[in-house]
Design a protein around this motif. Structure first.
Motif, short mmCIF file in Angstrom:
data_model
loop_
_atom_site.label_atom_id
_atom_site.label_comp_id
_atom_site.label_asym_id
_atom_site.label_seq_id
_atom_site.Cartn_x
_atom_site.Cartn_y
_atom_site.Cartn_z
N ILE A 117 0.82 -1.21 0.00
CA ILE A 117 0.00 0.00 0.00
C ILE A 117 0.85 1.26 0.00
O ILE A 117 0.36 2.34 -0.33
N ALA A 118 2.14 1.15 0.35
CA ALA A 118 3.00 2.32 0.34
C ALA A 118 3.14 2.94 -1.05
O ALA A 118 3.39 4.13 -1.18
N VAL A 119 2.95 2.13 -2.09
CA VAL A 119 3.09 2.61 -3.46
C VAL A 119 1.71 2.79 -4.12
O VAL A 119 1.61 3.17 -5.28
N LYS A 120 0.65 2.57 -3.36
CA LYS A 120 -0.69 2.55 -3.93
C LYS A 120 -1.07 3.86 -4.59
O LYS A 120 -1.63 3.87 -5.70
N LYS A 121 -0.80 4.99 -3.95
CA LYS A 121 -1.26 6.27 -4.48
C LYS A 121 -0.68 6.52 -5.87
O LYS A 121 -1.40 6.94 -6.79
N ASP A 171 1.61 -11.99 -11.28
CA ASP A 171 2.65 -11.80 -12.29
C ASP A 171 3.78 -10.90 -11.79
O ASP A 171 4.94 -11.11 -12.11
N VAL A 172 3.40 -9.87 -11.01
CA VAL A 172 4.37 -8.91 -10.49
C VAL A 172 4.09 -8.67 -9.02
O VAL A 172 2.94 -8.55 -8.60
N VAL A 173 5.15 -8.61 -8.24
CA VAL A 173 5.05 -8.27 -6.82
C VAL A 173 5.87 -7.02 -6.57
O VAL A 173 7.03 -6.92 -6.99
N ILE A 174 5.27 -6.03 -5.89
CA ILE A 174 6.01 -4.86 -5.43
C ILE A 174 5.96 -4.90 -3.91
O ILE A 174 4.89 -4.81 -3.30
N GLY A 175 7.12 -5.05 -3.29
CA GLY A 175 7.17 -5.15 -1.84
C GLY A 175 8.49 -4.64 -1.29
O GLY A 175 9.36 -4.17 -2.04
N VAL A 176 8.63 -4.73 0.02
CA VAL A 176 9.87 -4.33 0.67
C VAL A 176 11.00 -5.19 0.12
O VAL A 176 10.92 -6.43 0.13
N THR A 177 12.03 -4.54 -0.39
CA THR A 177 13.12 -5.25 -1.07
C THR A 177 13.67 -6.40 -0.23
O THR A 177 13.89 -7.50 -0.74
N HIS A 178 13.87 -6.16 1.03
CA HIS A 178 14.51 -7.14 1.90
C HIS A 178 13.65 -8.39 2.12
O HIS A 178 14.17 -9.44 2.50
N GLN A 179 12.35 -8.27 1.84
CA GLN A 179 11.45 -9.40 2.08
C GLN A 179 11.21 -10.26 0.84
O GLN A 179 10.52 -11.28 0.92
N GLY A 188 11.24 -20.38 -5.31
CA GLY A 188 10.90 -20.58 -6.71
C GLY A 188 9.64 -19.89 -7.16
O GLY A 188 9.06 -20.22 -8.20
N ILE A 189 9.20 -18.88 -6.39
CA ILE A 189 7.94 -18.19 -6.69
C ILE A 189 8.17 -16.97 -7.58
O ILE A 189 7.34 -16.65 -8.43
N VAL A 190 9.30 -16.28 -7.39
CA VAL A 190 9.64 -15.13 -8.22
C VAL A 190 11.02 -15.33 -8.82
O VAL A 190 11.82 -16.14 -8.34
N ASP A 191 11.30 -14.57 -9.86
CA ASP A 191 12.60 -14.60 -10.52
C ASP A 191 13.43 -13.43 -9.99
O ASP A 191 13.25 -12.28 -10.41
N LEU A 192 14.32 -13.70 -9.05
CA LEU A 192 15.07 -12.62 -8.40
C LEU A 192 15.97 -11.86 -9.35
O LEU A 192 16.37 -10.73 -9.05
N SER A 193 16.31 -12.44 -10.49
CA SER A 193 17.15 -11.71 -11.44
C SER A 193 16.43 -10.50 -12.02
O SER A 193 17.04 -9.61 -12.59
N THR A 194 15.10 -10.46 -11.85
CA THR A 194 14.31 -9.33 -12.36
C THR A 194 14.00 -8.31 -11.27
O THR A 194 13.31 -7.32 -11.52
N CYS A 195 14.49 -8.53 -10.05
CA CYS A 195 14.18 -7.65 -8.92
C CYS A 195 14.73 -6.24 -9.19
O CYS A 195 15.94 -6.05 -9.32
N THR A 196 13.83 -5.27 -9.26
CA THR A 196 14.19 -3.91 -9.68
C THR A 196 13.72 -2.89 -8.64
O THR A 196 12.51 -2.72 -8.43
N PRO A 197 14.62 -2.18 -7.99
CA PRO A 197 14.21 -1.13 -7.05
C PRO A 197 13.39 -0.05 -7.77
O PRO A 197 13.75 0.36 -8.88
N VAL A 198 12.30 0.36 -7.14
CA VAL A 198 11.47 1.40 -7.77
C VAL A 198 11.37 2.66 -6.92
O VAL A 198 11.37 3.78 -7.45
N ALA A 199 11.27 2.53 -5.59
CA ALA A 199 11.08 3.72 -4.77
C ALA A 199 11.55 3.49 -3.34
O ALA A 199 11.63 2.35 -2.87
#
Length: 250
Positions: free
Chosen positions: A15-19, A58-66, A74-85
């Motif tokens: 929800i931190a990125v919801k707005k 398909d896409v998860v946006i969450g706290v990077t460390h989690q 095996g649920i997400v592809d960490l090679s695609t992990c991209t910081p956004v904010a």
């Protein structure tokens, strides 16, 4: 040959990125690409609970460390992990109420003088704030009359009169109409949380989720983050094993 219609992108976002997402970016992405975004907005821990129960967005946006645990499972592809904010913890009030939080000393005075301070024990910022109260030596005094929010936005409690002061991530305060944002906690007691986007393992080969991840690092997206109480992050797609120095997880 008929080109198949684009498949929608299922999104789990904190929800931190919801707005930024719900009030512009998702619609802009759809208008530009023709790809719909089906979004669920909850705190990162709640999203992780949904995933543990079997959900596979398909896409998860969450706290990077989690996010690494999802990759290890095996649920997400960490090679695609991209910081956004990135976002800071801040204070909000309502109406003509004004307070001083420019120094640690003035923050302590403000918190201990308040009729009630609202924060969320279940939320990332609330867990940090609870620990901060202990470190400042004022936990007993503040908690004796605190308004603890189970879910949602703490600034709602200053709007309806339950509390004088609300503590939460700056971007979350922006989601509450009428909230008066005083500003971030002083640097000496601040915690900065970074959020990243990552593709689900099953979605990593699809063009639609890939396009959405790319859009989340666009100039338009970075401007939206900055306008909604966040700071655009370094967007290098990478997985960091250690973010314990300046940027903390919540």
């Amino acid at each position: 040959m008929v080109t198949p219609a684009p498949q929608p992108v299922s999104l789990f976002s904190t929800i931190a990125v919801k707005k930024a997402l719900a009030e512009g970016l998702c619609d802009a992405f759809t208008q530009t690409t023709g790809i719909a975004v089906e979004a669920v907005y909850e705190p990162t821990n709640a999203l992780l609970d949904r995933i543990a129960a079997g959900a596979r967005p398909d896409v998860v946006i969450g706290v990077t460390h989690q996010l690494p645990a999802l990759g290890q499972a095996g649920i997400v592809d960490l090679s695609t992990c991209t910081p956004v904010a990135r976002v800071r913890v801040g204070i909000a009030t309502a109406g003509d109420v004004d307070v001083d939080i420019t120094t640690v000393e003035s923050l302590i005075t403000t918190l201990t003088a308040a009729r009630s301070v609202a924060y969320s024990r279940a939320g990332a910022s609330g867990l940090y704030f609870a620990g901060l109260l202990e470190r400042l030596g004022i936990a007993g005094q503040v908690n004796a009359r605190a308004t603890v929010i189970d879910t949602g936005f703490t600034a709602a409690a200053v709007i309806d009169g339950r509390a004088d002061i609300a503590v939460q991530l700056m971007s979350e305060h922006r989601c509450v109409a009428g909230a008066k944002i005083i500003g971030p906690l002083p640097d000496e007691v601040q915690q900065i949380t970074e959020f990243s986007a990552v593709l689900g393992e099953a979605a990593a080969a699809r063009r639609e989720p890939q396009a959405f991840i790319e859009f989340l690092t666009s100039k338009q997206a970075r401007e939206a983050y900055n306008l909604t109480g966040m700071e655009a992050a370094d967007t290098t797609p990478t997985y960091h094993h250690d973010r314990e120095s300046k940027v903390h997880s919540k």
